[in-house]
Write a protein that holds these residues in place. Structure first.
Motif, PDB file in Angstrom:
ATOM      1  N   VAL A   1       0.847  -1.194   0.000  1.00 30.71           N
ATOM      2  CA  VAL A   1       0.000   0.000   0.000  1.00 30.71           C
ATOM      3  C   VAL A   1       0.883   1.244   0.000  1.00 30.71           C
ATOM      4  O   VAL A   1       1.109   1.865   1.041  1.00 30.71           O
ATOM      5  N   PRO A   2       1.422   1.624  -1.160  1.00 32.14           N
ATOM      6  CA  PRO A   2       2.246   2.832  -1.217  1.00 32.14           C
ATOM      7  C   PRO A   2       1.417   4.072  -0.913  1.00 32.14           C
ATOM      8  O   PRO A   2       0.256   4.176  -1.318  1.00 32.14           O
ATOM      9  N   GLY A   3       2.019   4.999  -0.165  1.00 27.77           N
ATOM     10  CA  GLY A   3       1.329   6.241   0.147  1.00 27.77           C
ATOM     11  C   GLY A   3       0.306   6.134   1.255  1.00 27.77           C
ATOM     12  O   GLY A   3      -0.455   7.078   1.486  1.00 27.77           O
ATOM     13  N   ALA A   4       0.282   5.011   1.967  1.00 28.28           N
ATOM     14  CA  ALA A   4      -0.699   4.833   3.041  1.00 28.28           C
ATOM     15  C   ALA A   4      -0.575   5.938   4.083  1.00 28.28           C
ATOM     16  O   ALA A   4       0.534   6.336   4.454  1.00 28.28           O
ATOM     17  N   ALA A   5      -1.723   6.436   4.546  1.00 23.52           N
ATOM     18  CA  ALA A   5      -1.705   7.456   5.591  1.00 23.52           C
ATOM     19  C   ALA A   5      -1.140   6.845   6.873  1.00 23.52           C
ATOM     20  O   ALA A   5      -1.583   5.771   7.298  1.00 23.52           O
ATOM     21  N   PRO A   6      -0.160   7.495   7.504  1.00 26.55           N
ATOM     22  CA  PRO A   6       0.412   6.940   8.738  1.00 26.55           C
ATOM     23  C   PRO A   6      -0.635   6.592   9.787  1.00 26.55           C
ATOM     24  O   PRO A   6      -0.506   5.580  10.485  1.00 26.55           O
ATOM     25  N   ALA A   7      -1.689   7.395   9.880  1.00 27.21           N
ATOM     26  CA  ALA A   7      -2.724   7.132  10.893  1.00 27.21           C
ATOM     27  C   ALA A   7      -3.506   5.861  10.609  1.00 27.21           C
ATOM     28  O   ALA A   7      -4.170   5.325  11.496  1.00 27.21           O
ATOM     29  N   ASP A   8      -3.426   5.345   9.379  1.00 26.75           N
ATOM     30  CA  ASP A   8      -4.196   4.155   9.004  1.00 26.75           C
ATOM     31  C   ASP A   8      -3.375   2.868   9.033  1.00 26.75           C
ATOM     32  O   ASP A   8      -3.913   1.787   8.766  1.00 26.75           O
ATOM     33  N   ILE A   9      -2.093   2.960   9.356  1.00 26.87           N
ATOM     34  CA  ILE A   9      -1.236   1.776   9.255  1.00 26.87           C
ATOM     35  C   ILE A   9      -1.710   0.660  10.174  1.00 26.87           C
ATOM     36  O   ILE A   9      -1.795  -0.509   9.761  1.00 26.87           O
ATOM     37  N   ARG A  10      -2.035   0.982  11.407  1.00 30.48           N
ATOM     38  CA  ARG A  10      -2.495  -0.057  12.340  1.00 30.48           C
ATOM     39  C   ARG A  10      -3.728  -0.780  11.789  1.00 30.48           C
ATOM     40  O   ARG A  10      -3.814  -2.009  11.807  1.00 30.48           O
ATOM     41  N   ALA A  11      -4.678  -0.012  11.274  1.00 31.58           N
ATOM     42  CA  ALA A  11      -5.903  -0.617  10.734  1.00 31.58           C
ATOM     43  C   ALA A  11      -5.612  -1.436   9.488  1.00 31.58           C
ATOM     44  O   ALA A  11      -6.263  -2.455   9.237  1.00 31.58           O
ATOM     45  N   LEU A  12      -4.631  -1.027   8.691  1.00 28.41           N
ATOM     46  CA  LEU A  12      -4.265  -1.793   7.493  1.00 28.41           C
ATOM     47  C   LEU A  12      -3.645  -3.131   7.869  1.00 28.41           C
ATOM     48  O   LEU A  12      -3.815  -4.120   7.158  1.00 28.41           O
ATOM     49  N   VAL A  13      -2.929  -3.165   8.975  1.00 31.35           N
ATOM     50  CA  VAL A  13      -2.361  -4.430   9.458  1.00 31.35           C
ATOM     51  C   VAL A  13      -3.453  -5.314  10.042  1.00 31.35           C
ATOM     52  O   VAL A  13      -3.556  -6.507   9.715  1.00 31.35           O
ATOM     53  N   GLN A  14      -4.280  -4.730  10.891  1.00 26.95           N
ATOM     54  CA  GLN A  14      -5.259  -5.518  11.637  1.00 26.95           C
ATOM     55  C   GLN A  14      -6.522  -5.836  10.843  1.00 26.95           C
ATOM     56  O   GLN A  14      -7.221  -6.798  11.161  1.00 26.95           O
ATOM     57  N   GLY A  15      -6.801  -5.068   9.790  1.00 32.23           N
ATOM     58  CA  GLY A  15      -8.063  -5.213   9.071  1.00 32.23           C
ATOM     59  C   GLY A  15      -8.049  -6.222   7.946  1.00 32.23           C
ATOM     60  O   GLY A  15      -9.073  -6.431   7.287  1.00 32.23           O
ATOM     61  N   GLN A  16      -6.903  -6.862   7.695  1.00 27.78           N
ATOM     62  CA  GLN A  16      -6.822  -7.865   6.634  1.00 27.78           C
ATOM     63  C   GLN A  16      -5.711  -8.849   6.999  1.00 27.78           C
ATOM     64  O   GLN A  16      -4.937  -8.607   7.929  1.00 27.78           O
ATOM     65  N   ASP A  17      -5.614  -9.960   6.290  1.00 22.89           N
ATOM     66  CA  ASP A  17      -4.758 -11.070   6.725  1.00 22.89           C
ATOM     67  C   ASP A  17      -3.389 -11.139   6.047  1.00 22.89           C
ATOM     68  O   ASP A  17      -2.555 -11.951   6.446  1.00 22.89           O
ATOM     69  N   LEU A  18      -3.136 -10.326   5.030  1.00 22.58           N
ATOM     70  CA  LEU A  18      -1.868 -10.414   4.305  1.00 22.58           C
ATOM     71  C   LEU A  18      -0.778  -9.601   5.003  1.00 22.58           C
ATOM     72  O   LEU A  18      -1.068  -8.559   5.603  1.00 22.58           O
ATOM     73  N   PRO A  19       0.483 -10.045   4.934  1.00 22.19           N
ATOM     74  CA  PRO A  19       1.584  -9.219   5.438  1.00 22.19           C
ATOM     75  C   PRO A  19       1.582  -7.869   4.718  1.00 22.19           C
ATOM     76  O   PRO A  19       1.418  -7.813   3.494  1.00 22.19           O
ATOM     77  N   LEU A  20       1.765  -6.796   5.484  1.00 19.32           N
ATOM     78  CA  LEU A  20       1.683  -5.453   4.910  1.00 19.32           C
ATOM     79  C   LEU A  20       3.059  -4.937   4.503  1.00 19.32           C
ATOM     80  O   LEU A  20       4.004  -4.957   5.284  1.00 19.32           O
ATOM     81  N   ASN A  21       3.141  -4.470   3.271  1.00 21.39           N
ATOM     82  CA  ASN A  21       4.340  -3.857   2.697  1.00 21.39           C
ATOM     83  C   ASN A  21       4.057  -2.367   2.494  1.00 21.39           C
ATOM     84  O   ASN A  21       3.029  -2.005   1.934  1.00 21.39           O
ATOM     85  N   LEU A  22       4.963  -1.510   2.963  1.00 23.93           N
ATOM     86  CA  LEU A  22       4.831  -0.077   2.741  1.00 23.93           C
ATOM     87  C   LEU A  22       5.983   0.428   1.885  1.00 23.93           C
ATOM     88  O   LEU A  22       7.005  -0.242   1.733  1.00 23.93           O
ATOM     89  N   LEU A  23       5.805   1.632   1.351  1.00 21.44           N
ATOM     90  CA  LEU A  23       6.818   2.284   0.529  1.00 21.44           C
ATOM     91  C   LEU A  23       7.470   3.396   1.343  1.00 21.44           C
ATOM     92  O   LEU A  23       6.779   4.170   2.006  1.00 21.44           O
ATOM     93  N   ALA A  24       8.790   3.472   1.301  1.00 17.48           N
ATOM     94  CA  ALA A  24       9.502   4.549   2.001  1.00 17.48           C
ATOM     95  C   ALA A  24       8.984   5.905   1.535  1.00 17.48           C
ATOM     96  O   ALA A  24       8.916   6.172   0.338  1.00 17.48           O
ATOM     97  N   ARG A  25       8.587   6.724   2.507  1.00 15.08           N
ATOM     98  CA  ARG A  25       8.071   8.067   2.224  1.00 15.08           C
ATOM     99  C   ARG A  25       8.531   8.989   3.345  1.00 15.08           C
ATOM    100  O   ARG A  25       8.756   8.542   4.471  1.00 15.08           O
ATOM    101  N   PRO A  26       8.639  10.289   3.099  1.00  9.97           N
ATOM    102  CA  PRO A  26       9.130  11.201   4.145  1.00  9.97           C
ATOM    103  C   PRO A  26       8.279  11.213   5.411  1.00  9.97           C
ATOM    104  O   PRO A  26       8.797  11.477   6.492  1.00  9.97           O
ATOM    105  N   ASN A  27       6.975  10.944   5.295  1.00 10.34           N
ATOM    106  CA  ASN A  27       6.088  11.080   6.462  1.00 10.34           C
ATOM    107  C   ASN A  27       5.845   9.768   7.201  1.00 10.34           C
ATOM    108  O   ASN A  27       5.013   9.722   8.115  1.00 10.34           O
ATOM    109  N   LEU A  28       6.532   8.686   6.826  1.00  3.83           N
ATOM    110  CA  LEU A  28       6.309   7.414   7.520  1.00  3.83           C
ATOM    111  C   LEU A  28       6.853   7.467   8.949  1.00  3.83           C
ATOM    112  O   LEU A  28       7.843   8.149   9.215  1.00  3.83           O
ATOM    113  N   PRO A  29       6.246   6.714   9.867  1.00  5.70           N
ATOM    114  CA  PRO A  29       6.809   6.605  11.211  1.00  5.70           C
ATOM    115  C   PRO A  29       8.195   5.966  11.166  1.00  5.70           C
ATOM    116  O   PRO A  29       8.553   5.307  10.189  1.00  5.70           O
ATOM    117  N   PRO A  30       8.986   6.118  12.241  1.00  2.70           N
ATOM    118  CA  PRO A  30      10.312   5.500  12.291  1.00  2.70           C
ATOM    119  C   PRO A  30      10.222   3.973  12.202  1.00  2.70           C
ATOM    120  O   PRO A  30       9.173   3.371  12.452  1.00  2.70           O
TER     121      PRO A  30
END
Length: 263
Positions: A177-206
């Motif tokens: 999910v490239p460009g995912a809103a940081p505030a939605d990351i937890r829900a993206l992990v918990q709301g579906q069963d696949l391992p979550l892959n993100l794209l490096a972006r300036p606003n991502l959490p550490p």
């Protein structure tokens, strides 16, 4: 190590508790360097490979040329290689299967397939076709561009989770999910069963926070290739302006270091 073993090795890098930092290479040299730096797996950047071969990004890269680039990358690394196959270079699932089979035939153990601005059902059909390639164990990372392309304003999370369920049913192994809103990351992990892959972006959490949220994979995307372009531009401008200046040599890797990397 055969392709099935490599795919199994790649799968283990997505296990619960694991976190895969996945650099994206654009040629054999960049792939070799990333492996030497300790990368456990290598992905390609479709943009970087397209640029290196004289094409614009965006499903314009001829599959035969891409397959040849993958072959060169696989030859110089001893780790899993996943290829960013964009939209599969066709709208026809059968043709996508053929294009992806060509990449797998050159040693790619996985691919990204993206929905882009197309429909979720279209990508699901492509995923199903690729998972049905005979004799090949292939990891399919389903890229969902809802956030990146602002496809569902105000309901990005719900739309992404809907698509994730469809892609999982089609056989996808992970969700990108490239460009995912940081505030939605937890829900993206918990709301579906696949391992979550993100794209490096300036606003991502550490990194530590992404690990705590149980994100499994972070991709560099085309950014390292873009940095290489910027550095080459800077050095080219300086040389064309003043010729043989001291700045041309500052920070340059030794010839022997690079040459020995391929020895």
């Amino acid at each position: 190590m055969n392709s099935s073993d490599m795919t199994a090795r790649f799968a283990r890098l997505h296990d619960e508790g694991s976190f895969l930092l996945l650099p994206n290479a654009w040629d054999a040299g960049s792939a070799r360097l990333m492996r030497q730096l300790g990368a456990e797996a290598i992905a390609t950047t479709s943009a970087g490979i397209a640029w290196s071969l004289g094409y614009a990004d965006g499903d314009r890269l001829p599959p035969a040329e891409y397959a040849a680039a993958v072959r060169r990358i696989v030859r110089v690394v001893d780790c899993p290689v996943s290829a960013d196959a964009e939209g599969g270079y066709s709208d026809d699932p059968a043709q996508v299967r053929e294009n992806v089979a060509r990449l797998a035939g050159e040693g790619a153990i996985g691919v990204n397939l993206e929905d882009g601005s197309g429909t979720a059902s279209a990508l699901a059909r492509k995923i199903e076709a690729c998972k049905a390639i005979a004799g090949i164990s292939l990891w399919v990372n389903a890229r969902c561009d809802v956030y990146l392309r602002a496809l569902a304003p105000g309901r990005e999370l719900a739309e992404t989770l809907e698509r994730a369920r469809l892609y999982a049913l089609a056989g996808a192994d992970s969700l990108f999910v490239p460009g995912a809103a940081p505030a939605d990351i937890r829900a993206l992990v918990q709301g579906q069963d696949l391992p979550l892959n993100l794209l490096a972006r300036p606003n991502l959490p550490p990194l530590a926070e992404l690990q705590r949220l149980r994100v499994r994979r972070l991709s560099a995307g085309s950014t390292i290739a873009q940095q290489a372009w910027a550095m080459t531009r800077s050095q080219g401008v300086a040389f064309l302006a003043a010729g043989n200046t001291p700045a041309l040599f500052v920070g340059a890797a030794a010839y022997s270091e690079i040459n020995d990397a391929f020895g």
